[in-house]
Design an enzyme around this catalytic site. Sequence first.
Site: not given
Ligand code: ACO
Length: 339
Positions: A121, A266, A296
């Site tokens: 990214c 980003h 993204n």
């Molecule tokens: N729909 C419904 N539930 C979901 C989904 C979904 N699409 N995805 C995950 N869950 C559930 C998980 O299974 C988990 O359930 P559990 O508590 O029963 O285990 C719950 O939601 C919480 O999951 P988390 O991963 O803790 O959720 P979080 O609040 O961290 O959000 C996310 C997840 C959106 C991926 C976040 O961590 C994030 O944006 N991280 C940055 C990653 C990113 O952007 N990467 C891209 C490349 S790097 C960059 O560009 C920065």
Amino acid sequence: MPTPSSQPFCASSIIGTGSYMPAKVLTNDDLSKIVDTSDEWITTRTGIKERRIAAPDEATSDMAAEAARRAMADAGVSAEDIQLIIVATVTPDMFFPSTACFVQKKIGAVNAVCFDVSAACSGFLYALQVARHFINTGNRITALVIGAEKLSSLVNWQDRNTCVLFGDGAGAVVIRRACENEPEAQGRVLSTVMGSDGNLTDLLKVPGGASACPITPENVASRPNTIHMEGRETFKHAVTRMLEASQQALEMAGLSAKDVSLVIPHQANARIIGAIADRLGLPEEKVFMNLDKYGNTSAATIPVALDEARRAGRIKKGDVVLLVAFGGGFTWASSVVRW
Ligand code: ACO
């Protein structure tokens, strides 16, 4: 003889921008029919409402070439004027030739040297810095710097943790050395900082399909050639590194956050962007976001957003624009550009 202080300020300058997004829209509701998710979950956790998906026969270079044509038209340069093409991508058309070579062929940039940059990214800002170095060696070259991705080709559509986040698209800039008194001087790049931490390669990766883990009949079912991500850890590192990089790039340019007219971060997650803006003390109206429409698109997010911000009149002459990115590697980068 003019004194040094009376000489115009000259720098690598963005003289045109362009972007291309594929036509097919995939909404959160569409995704909820494929995996166990909902519009409410995706919107509140990420800010994403929909994303664009390239056609099956549309390669990364097709999107990159169209973004490049639009950027060249904006800059008023022809394909023959382009001497360097750098494409930042993690979804190249093929392992080789480079996607930049395919773009060269598609736009007819017969005089260009072409190669790709892989920094996930952060790739567009890495590529912009490479182009700056070419330009700073004294060559009055005109370069195309492109961020383009077909992430839909790397997504595991059965993994709700990742498939809701990503989309396809391309953005491009034309960059050449220009001085402040020249009409073509638009976005003069004042500073860039970059960083990497290879100890954290495991947190965000596509583990298979290349030399470390070729796809075999035995491993194909576990889909190693798709995106694997530790979301929470990635989130924390993204906030810390993007904040640090922004502060360092501003300091290097002799500026502070209060001088920033617009930040173009980003586009990964609205909560990451909000956390950075808060810590920099930047109000909402100084933060550009289009991730609700596109999700993204990795290396494409910044050039696409920059192009949309310019065309929407969000960037005026004299504005200080802060660009900042974070991605797999981990990698991060920030540039300060004065329009
Ligand atoms: N729909 C419904 N539930 C979901 C989904 C979904 N699409 N995805 C995950 N869950 C559930 C998980 O299974 C988990 O359930 P559990 O508590 O029963 O285990 C719950 O939601 C919480 O999951 P988390 O991963 O803790 O959720 P979080 O609040 O961290 O959000 C996310 C997840 C959106 C991926 C976040 O961590 C994030 O944006 N991280 C940055 C990653 C990113 O952007 N990467 C891209 C490349 S790097 C960059 O560009 C920065």
